[in-house]
Design a protein around this motif. Sequence first.
Motif, PDB file in Angstrom:
ATOM      1  N   TYR A 134       8.512  -3.164   6.113  1.00 16.96           N
ATOM      2  CA  TYR A 134       7.995  -1.966   5.457  1.00 16.96           C
ATOM      3  C   TYR A 134       8.554  -0.686   6.072  1.00 16.96           C
ATOM      4  CZ  TYR A 134       4.853  -4.616   2.525  1.00 16.96           C
ATOM      5  OH  TYR A 134       4.355  -5.476   1.565  1.00 16.96           O
ATOM      6  N   ASP A 135       9.039  -0.771   7.299  1.00 17.39           N
ATOM      7  CA  ASP A 135       9.739   0.371   7.874  1.00 17.39           C
ATOM      8  C   ASP A 135      11.081   0.575   7.180  1.00 17.39           C
ATOM      9  OD1 ASP A 135      10.255   2.452   9.808  1.00 17.39           O
ATOM     10  OD2 ASP A 135      11.623   1.058  10.799  1.00 17.39           O
ATOM     11  N   TRP A 136      11.718  -0.528   6.781  1.00 18.29           N
ATOM     12  CA  TRP A 136      13.010  -0.472   6.088  1.00 18.29           C
ATOM     13  C   TRP A 136      12.863  -0.150   4.604  1.00 18.29           C
ATOM     14  CZ3 TRP A 136      14.173  -4.086   2.201  1.00 18.29           C
ATOM     15  CH2 TRP A 136      15.471  -4.011   1.680  1.00 18.29           C
ATOM     16  N   ASP A 139       9.331   3.943   0.219  1.00 22.18           N
ATOM     17  CA  ASP A 139       7.948   3.999  -0.268  1.00 22.18           C
ATOM     18  C   ASP A 139       7.839   3.692  -1.764  1.00 22.18           C
ATOM     19  OD1 ASP A 139       7.008   4.570   2.221  1.00 22.18           O
ATOM     20  OD2 ASP A 139       6.936   6.745   1.910  1.00 22.18           O
ATOM     21  N   ARG A 140       8.822   4.094  -2.535  1.00 17.55           N
ATOM     22  CA  ARG A 140       8.738   3.924  -3.988  1.00 17.55           C
ATOM     23  C   ARG A 140       8.801   2.449  -4.402  1.00 17.55           C
ATOM     24  NH1 ARG A 140      13.912   5.561  -2.821  1.00 17.55           N
ATOM     25  NH2 ARG A 140      15.616   4.254  -3.658  1.00 17.55           N
ATOM     26  N   ARG A 141       9.254   1.577  -3.493  1.00 19.28           N
ATOM     27  CA  ARG A 141       9.380   0.155  -3.820  1.00 19.28           C
ATOM     28  C   ARG A 141       8.245  -0.701  -3.263  1.00 19.28           C
ATOM     29  NH1 ARG A 141      15.833  -0.953  -2.579  1.00 19.28           N
ATOM     30  NH2 ARG A 141      16.667   0.424  -4.197  1.00 19.28           N
ATOM     31  N   VAL A 142       7.368  -0.112  -2.498  1.00 17.54           N
ATOM     32  CA  VAL A 142       6.344  -0.889  -1.782  1.00 17.54           C
ATOM     33  C   VAL A 142       5.495  -1.741  -2.718  1.00 17.54           C
ATOM     34  CG1 VAL A 142       4.197  -0.657  -0.469  1.00 17.54           C
ATOM     35  CG2 VAL A 142       6.226   0.608   0.242  1.00 17.54           C
ATOM     36  N   SER A 143       5.130  -1.215  -3.880  1.00 17.18           N
ATOM     37  CA  SER A 143       4.229  -1.935  -4.782  1.00 17.18           C
ATOM     38  C   SER A 143       4.937  -2.578  -5.972  1.00 17.18           C
ATOM     39  CB  SER A 143       3.136  -0.982  -5.294  1.00 17.18           C
ATOM     40  OG  SER A 143       2.250  -0.630  -4.252  1.00 17.18           O
ATOM     41  N   ARG A 144       6.248  -2.553  -5.980  1.00 20.05           N
ATOM     42  CA  ARG A 144       6.962  -3.214  -7.075  1.00 20.05           C
ATOM     43  C   ARG A 144       6.928  -4.721  -6.874  1.00 20.05           C
ATOM     44  NH1 ARG A 144      12.289   0.691  -8.084  1.00 20.05           N
ATOM     45  NH2 ARG A 144      11.097   2.561  -8.641  1.00 20.05           N
ATOM     46  N   ALA A 185       0.540  -0.610   4.657  1.00 18.03           N
ATOM     47  CA  ALA A 185       1.848  -0.120   4.213  1.00 18.03           C
ATOM     48  C   ALA A 185       1.772   0.565   2.856  1.00 18.03           C
ATOM     49  CB  ALA A 185       2.848  -1.270   4.162  1.00 18.03           C
ATOM     50  N   GLY A 186       0.657   0.398   2.143  1.00 12.16           N
ATOM     51  CA  GLY A 186       0.484   1.090   0.873  1.00 12.16           C
ATOM     52  C   GLY A 186       0.625   0.237  -0.358  1.00 12.16           C
ATOM     53  N   VAL A 187       0.575  -1.091  -0.226  1.00  8.07           N
ATOM     54  CA  VAL A 187       0.664  -1.975  -1.388  1.00  8.07           C
ATOM     55  C   VAL A 187      -0.548  -1.731  -2.295  1.00  8.07           C
ATOM     56  CG1 VAL A 187       0.682  -4.382  -2.167  1.00  8.07           C
ATOM     57  CG2 VAL A 187       1.995  -3.700  -0.147  1.00  8.07           C
ATOM     58  N   SER A 188      -0.330  -1.732  -3.593  1.00  9.91           N
ATOM     59  CA  SER A 188      -1.379  -1.426  -4.571  1.00  9.91           C
ATOM     60  C   SER A 188      -2.584  -2.356  -4.436  1.00  9.91           C
ATOM     61  CB  SER A 188      -0.817  -1.535  -5.989  1.00  9.91           C
ATOM     62  OG  SER A 188      -1.837  -1.404  -6.949  1.00  9.91           O
ATOM     63  N   LEU A 189      -3.761  -1.789  -4.626  1.00  8.79           N
ATOM     64  CA  LEU A 189      -5.000  -2.570  -4.529  1.00  8.79           C
ATOM     65  C   LEU A 189      -5.100  -3.635  -5.614  1.00  8.79           C
ATOM     66  CD1 LEU A 189      -7.600   0.227  -3.687  1.00  8.79           C
ATOM     67  CD2 LEU A 189      -6.676  -1.502  -2.147  1.00  8.79           C
ATOM     68  N   TRP A 190      -4.374  -3.464  -6.706  1.00  9.10           N
ATOM     69  CA  TRP A 190      -4.436  -4.457  -7.782  1.00  9.10           C
ATOM     70  C   TRP A 190      -3.946  -5.819  -7.303  1.00  9.10           C
ATOM     71  CZ3 TRP A 190      -7.394  -3.681 -11.730  1.00  9.10           C
ATOM     72  CH2 TRP A 190      -7.605  -2.392 -12.201  1.00  9.10           C
TER      73      TRP A 190
END
Length: 379
Positions: A134-136, A139-144, A185-190
């Motif tokens: 997640y450091d690499w 942010d825009r890809r975290v929940s894809r 890391a910010g992954v969506s709650l869904w």
Amino acid sequence: MSFLEYRVKFAPTGFGKVLYVNWGLYLVITACAAIGWLMLYSISGGDMDQWAGPQMKRFAAGLVLSLMICLTPIWFWRSMSVAAYCATFVLLLIVQFFGVVGMGAQRWIDIGFMRLQPSELMKVALVMILATYYDWLPDRRVSRPLWVLVPVALILAPAALVFLEPNLGTTLMLVVAGAGVMFAAGVSLWYFAAVAGVFGAGVAGIFLLRGTPWQLIHDYQYKRIDTFLDPSADPLGAGYNITQAKIALGSGGWTGKGFMQGTQSRLNFLPEKHTDFIFTTLGEEFGFVGAISLLTLYAVILVFLFWAALQNKDRFSSLLLIGIAMNFFLYLAVNLAMVMGLAPVVGVPLPFLSYGGSATLVLLIAFGLAQSAIVHRLR
């Protein structure tokens, strides 16, 4: 961030690093370990060589290793995360074919001076590689979906091997700690809602498939669930451990029976008194005061780890600290719930108190990494 940027931005250097080590954290950890040594000494009837002495030596060796890890730059541990994960995964595979069997489970590798439990090492290696990932990852890809599948695979692959040992407690710890890092890391709650639904279906499947050729867990694990739901149904058999544990905890009262005066442990009424159920000995001999004192020390450690994670400006270090805090919390939460009858017995040790080399070593490695993140943080 490149390795060169890590070298430039992370400070301090040389002997000055020692001044940035949080010695208070090590002091609290040592205080927890010292309580464990007292309990092991008491349980053994005053025999230092049986459990307390070896545990002290392991802690001392682990503390030296922890300090070495602490003084090593955090960028180095980031670069080693993939290798650490892969090496530990290979060890888990070795366990499946050549592991030492004990108490009906194949979980250890005999390395001569101790039995190494790779599943304990995986708790740290998994957190390291997830923090690196997640450091690499932008942010825009975290929940894809595609990028969520990678950490899910990293979690489930070792969890499946640990489950086959069988070791349900550590399996759950790997999954929950990994999910904790993903959440931070910010992954969506869904995604977590979907996993909760699958988990609910899995729990239902565990009960519905019982007694069929497709049952999901072993018979002894079903018995542990039955014992958790109704320990009094078989107080001299499957419910014996938890029944005796409750008696020990309850008999301690407010101030306990006194050091080395615990009857449940000293008279061998309590099985696994030096490992999984050591907290009951503390409760019996030092009562509510002793138990709450230990829990206060644990709370101090947890608050410090989460606070350090919030203060750290480096994403890898912050996620690493959160993962270590999650693992530490799961250790103590599962063990305490287990010995108090609030959860099934799953064989999770109490941090720094339970006798055992692998768990103590891994915890000190984890805190060495945490200290490295603190010493070398962006300032």
